[in-house]
Design an enzyme around this catalytic site. Structure first.
Site, PDB file in Angstrom:
ATOM      1  N   ASP A 272      18.257  -7.131  -7.695  1.00 30.08           N
ATOM      2  CA  ASP A 272      17.015  -7.727  -7.240  1.00 30.08           C
ATOM      3  C   ASP A 272      15.894  -7.088  -8.055  1.00 30.08           C
ATOM      4  O   ASP A 272      16.045  -5.985  -8.597  1.00 30.08           O
ATOM      5  CB  ASP A 272      16.817  -7.497  -5.738  1.00 30.08           C
ATOM      6  N   TRP A 273      14.776  -7.769  -8.141  1.00 27.79           N
ATOM      7  CA  TRP A 273      13.690  -7.331  -9.027  1.00 27.79           C
ATOM      8  C   TRP A 273      13.099  -6.013  -8.526  1.00 27.79           C
ATOM      9  O   TRP A 273      12.498  -5.948  -7.458  1.00 27.79           O
ATOM     10  CB  TRP A 273      12.633  -8.427  -9.120  1.00 27.79           C
TER      11      TRP A 273
END
Length: 744
Positions: A272-273
């Site tokens: 995930d970012w």
């Protein structure tokens, strides 16, 4: 956008020529094996890998911009482009920033939120959804669609529940597989998220989830497992939170042991970012592609920040020093190459389409089938336009756009039909539709540079707004209140959880006043979560309309006026009080550095059954404008052999006066077990469309593996011989027949 396709094709052509002329040709002196689509994909992967340098292998493992990662230009292997989903294709953003790039051709179709899709209880709708959104991603030249989400609905306060498929692992599993299959037919990878245990937004970047193995395997992992083993997902996204003290984006137990070893996942694990925190763990614990570790890719350090990502220069340095395994590096590179051959270098994929009439029709159909009729006393709905000549619509959510905001699922659409627009269009020439706001919620309409253009400013006081709404209601033949939640912080929005179970902005006052003013009141809740309804005894009709995307208003009007007979069913329980939810009853939400799932497997209806709590509206609940009888529940045998099967059937009859669809639900309970088990668990469902008077027999097949539970002590699935009960009904609290059988 189209230039990107041309560049990819040119690069591959040049690489083919270079390899062929340079002595690196395929077996018969033609094109290189990795460029030959007639060759098996694994052979192509090994050929490409053998040609890559150490530096090139590392370069494809991390971002080069906000939403892309590098390819291998020397070999004509293109970059990978991601896009946020799972409800539509996010507008193009700047290379290093979240703000939109200002394109004029990137407006998408906003499909209903996944709670609405799950509420259809119809895998055919999931397939239509996947096909349609996959075509939009393909047209926009995206290689990875960052969705769907299948995290379990543990608490109604989770701000991101609207992106997921509800509280039940079986329902989520059956609904996610067709979505994946149809998206990937377009040469676009899904990225199933957020693996795993990302069940709250509060403290999401660091909270360590403590959960029993039994709950992990029985409740929180099955939808992911189905996505991988049945759906064939090409990518999985790690979650922000921790499990067993390690961040889930580089968690040895979840990624190496369960996902890649036990489930034989051959795709990529995408962070995930900003979810990557440790170079050594990222190198060793199963992460394949790192994204978003710094928000602004050009401001960190003296050089390009992307080169300083954990799987970039730091990882390369470990490899050069012999501190990291070359075999593990090759495994990561193989996975990324496999992804690229399936997507960016797949010349046989279809062309896709964007904002087509077919996609808008699909969005409207899915939304209409997902809307849930929660209550309908006295036949208030559908509204008869032959009798109702004045209709009062009240509520900010009748006019506020919901496709903008809410976090990474925020979209830019060509047009969003609001509830008021849809109702007015459907009633045009037949009834006057008057509007009053009733309450003021969120007057903003801007997210990452995408602006709704709506002016929602308001000068009236709360008292005046309510008085004006009441005056309109008294003049009307029918009243529709459209309220609920919105995409603001601390509502249905990524990054924060809700602060209360009740409706915000004093909506309860408005609804109470409208109920006194006019008995023909229908309340429409727009949300991705359950809400408290202290006024439920005074309101005859209630609809859950979800966040329904581009065609929200038209789909709502279809149901309100009877063009569509509602057939949606709740994918999660509406408790009467927040304290009736197990995560809150047992005191472990939201936690701090740690949150413990004390309720174990007793999530949603499993908890309500165990504690004999009456819900506000039960899991699986949903009414129709017609009525159905379900009976003659029987089994073809009373014993089930360890390697056999039995069939359980029931007759379903439309006993009303209009065509409609019912969802027949099969639950199974273990009458006696060594470990505590739920009273019953969903094990099958069928959506059946019937004309008035028509009867159809629904049959479910039961096999021993459906009766298993996970034994923590043994670390294995166990199906204990003994007595079981099959419950057939139309909601978890509306069982129409039972039958017993014995597992030998």
């Amino acid at each position: 956008m189209k230039n990107r396709t041309w560049i990819k094709g040119l690069a591959a052509l040049c690489a083919s020529a270079a390899v062929a002329c340079g002595g690196g040709a395929g077996p018969q002196g033609g094109v290189a094996v990795y460029l030959d689509e007639s060759q098996p994909i694994e052979r192509r992967v090994e050929d490409a890998l053998s040609r890559m340098t150490l530096e090139e292998k590392v370069a494809i493992l991390h971002a080069q911009s906000k939403f892309s990662s590098a390819g291998v230009p020397r070999l004509g292997i293109p970059e990978v482009w991601c896009t946020d989903g799972p409800h539509g294709i996010r507008p193009e953003v700047l290379w290093d920033e979240w703000n939109q790039a200002g394109w004029t051709n990137d407006s998408c179709t906003a499909f209903p939120a996944l709670t609405c899709l799950a509420a259809t209880w119809n895998p055919e709708m999931s397939a239509l959804y996947g096909k349609s959104i996959g075509e939009e991603a393909r047209y926009r030249e995206k290689d990875i669609l960052l969705g769907p989400g299948v995290n379990i609905y543990r608490t109604p306060l989770n701000g991101r529940n609207f992106e997921y498929m509800g509280e039940d692992p079986y329902l989520s599993s059956r609904m996610v597989v067709p979505y994946i299959e149809e998206v990937q037919k377009n040469g676009v990878a899904v990225c199933v998220k957020h693996f795993a245990l990302n069940n709250q937004e509060s403290h999401r970047h660091g909270v360590n989830v403590v959960v029993a193995d039994r709950a992990l395997y029985e409740i929180y992992l099955p939808a992911f497992k189905a996505a991988v083993e049945e759906g064939g997902a090409w990518a999985v996204m790690g979650a922000y939170n921790k499990y067993k003290g390690e961040h889930c984006c580089h968690n040895r137990y979840l990624l190496n042991d369960i996902l890649k070893r036990d489930w034989a996942f051959d795709g990529v694990v995408v962070s995930d970012w900003g979810g990557t925190h440790d170079t050594k763990q990222a190198a060793e614990n199963g992460l394949d592609m790192e994204f978003g570790s710094w928000t602004d890719g050009l401001s960190w350090g003296a050089s390009n920040a992307y080169d300083n990502y954990h799987l970039a220069a730091p990882y390369l340095d470990m490899l050069r020093k012999g501190e990291a395994s070359m075999a593990t590096l090759d495994d990561k590179a193989r996975r990324v190459l496999r992804l690229i051959f399936r997507t960016a270098m797949n010349t046989r994929k279809p062309f896709g389409s964007l904002n087509s009439p077919e996609h808008l029709a699909a969005a409207r159909r899915i939304a209409g089938e997902g809307i849930v009729l929660l209550k309908n006393e006295g036949g208030v709905l559908p509204i008869d336009l032959g009798r109702a000549k004045t209709i009062a619509v009240v509520g900010e959510n009748a006019v506020k756009m919901m496709t903008v905001g809410g976090g990474s699922s925020s979209l830019k659409v060509r047009h969003e039909y609001t509830p008021l627009e849809g109702i007015r269009a459907a009633a045009a020439g037949k009834a006057e539709v008057i509007y009053e706001r009733g309450y003021v919620g969120d007057v903003t309409g801007d997210y990452n540079g995408v602006k709704t253009g709506q002016d929602l400013s308001e000068s009236r006081s709360e008292a005046q707004l309510i008085a004006d709404a009441v005056a309109a209601a008294r003049k009307a033949d029918a009243v529709i209140f459209v309220g609920g939640l919105n995409k603001s912080n601390h509502q249905d929005c990524e990054g924060d959880d809700r602060l209360q179970y009740g409706l915000p902005y004093a909506q309860d006052k408005v609804i109470g006043a409208l109920a006194e003013a006019n008995p023909n009141l229908a309340v429409v809740i727009v949300s991705g979560n359950a809400v408290a309804m202290p006024w439920i005894g005074r309101v005859p009709a209630v609809l859950e309309a979800w966040f329904s995307g581009s065609e929200a208003g038209n789909a709502l009007a279809d149901v309100v006026f009877g063009a569509v007979n509602p057939s949606g069913k709740l994918p999660f329980t509406f408790p009467v009080r927040l304290e009736d939810n197990s995560a809150h009853a047992l005191g472990e939400y939201p936690g701090g550095d740690t949150v413990t799932y004390n309720e174990s497997i007793f999530v949603g209806y499993r908890w309500h059954d165990k504690e004999r709590l009456e819900p506000l509206f039960a899991f699986g609940h949903g009414l129709s404008y017609t009525t159905f009888a379900v009976g003659n529940v029987k089994t073809d045998r009373t014993t089930l052999a360890s390697k056999g099967s039995i069939r359980i059937s029931a007759d379903v009859t439309n006993t009303g006066d209009r065509a409609g669809a019912e969802v027949v639900q099969l639950y199974i309970g273990d009458e006696k077990s060594s470990l505590p088990r739920p009273v019953k668990e969903l094990k099958g469902f069928r959506k059946i469309a019937l004309d008035p008077g028509q009867t159809q027999t629904v049959t479910f097949e039961i096999t021993p593996d459906m009766l298993r539970y996970y034994d923590d002590a043994k670390g294995a699935w166990v199906a204990e011989p003994g007595a079981f009960t099959a419950y057939v009904g139309v909601a978890s609290d509306d069982i129409r027949g039972t039958v017993g059988f014995e597992l030998k």
